[in-house]
Motif scaffolding. Sequence first.
Motif, mmCIF file in Angstrom:
data_model
loop_
_atom_site.group_PDB
_atom_site.id
_atom_site.type_symbol
_atom_site.label_atom_id
_atom_site.label_comp_id
_atom_site.label_asym_id
_atom_site.label_seq_id
_atom_site.Cartn_x
_atom_site.Cartn_y
_atom_site.Cartn_z
ATOM 1 N N SER A 148 80.621 78.700 10.745
ATOM 2 C CA SER A 148 80.789 77.406 10.099
ATOM 3 C C SER A 148 81.891 76.622 10.802
ATOM 4 O O SER A 148 82.708 77.165 11.525
ATOM 5 C CB SER A 148 81.105 77.581 8.619
ATOM 6 N N ASP A 149 81.892 75.342 10.574
ATOM 7 C CA ASP A 149 82.845 74.402 11.162
ATOM 8 C C ASP A 149 82.543 74.085 12.625
ATOM 9 O O ASP A 149 83.369 73.472 13.299
ATOM 10 C CB ASP A 149 84.301 74.886 11.036
ATOM 11 N N HIS A 150 81.383 74.514 13.128
ATOM 12 C CA HIS A 150 80.978 74.082 14.469
ATOM 13 C C HIS A 150 79.554 73.536 14.403
ATOM 14 O O HIS A 150 78.632 74.117 14.980
ATOM 15 C CB HIS A 150 81.056 75.243 15.469
ATOM 16 N N PRO A 151 79.367 72.425 13.671
ATOM 17 C CA PRO A 151 78.001 71.934 13.488
ATOM 18 C C PRO A 151 77.373 71.511 14.811
ATOM 19 O O PRO A 151 78.055 70.960 15.679
ATOM 20 C CB PRO A 151 78.178 70.737 12.546
ATOM 21 N N VAL A 152 76.087 71.784 14.934
ATOM 22 C CA VAL A 152 75.368 71.426 16.158
ATOM 23 C C VAL A 152 74.518 70.176 15.951
ATOM 24 O O VAL A 152 74.216 69.462 16.914
ATOM 25 C CB VAL A 152 74.485 72.589 16.656
#
Length: 171
Positions: A148-152
């Motif tokens: 989480s916290d690395h949206p693509v």
Amino acid sequence: MGRRAGQHGGVADLLWDDVKCLFDPDLMGSLPDVRVPDASVEDWQAVLDLVAAKGWKCQYSEGERVLPVPRAEAVLSRPADAECPDLRVWPTAYVLAIFRFYADDEVDFDVDLRELQGQERLDVFCGFLREIGRRLGKPVLMDPEGDSDHPVLGFDVEADRVVLLADPQVR
């Protein structure tokens, strides 16, 4: 209701050839997390209302028990040791989103990338994110499974469409 080009009719939010590596279960994990951060109980209820308004097939369950869909506040105020309920929503017969009521401040659901292969299903998925994002007026973000916290990618409120948030070529 004719769908005109320019109203997301003729132009897809994302093109499969541009993003297919983001939908590769071997790279992303087969169950990426999709979330609406900074949410509220009211946002959860708006999602439940949207599912009902759209007539999407759904099934609410707590453990093995299938139950009628309750009000959001009833689900989110359950005891901490209660089983985490889930709501399965099928925007189409072959695409499933599983909402998990972990917290009232984040609308959280999983999709199975193995079901989201090809432009047609990508369009269904983007449309689903767009419906939720528009109803809530908030971004809807997809992260790799367990990261989480690395949206693509996600629904961008101002652009009013689903956009890439990471370079698909970057690992």
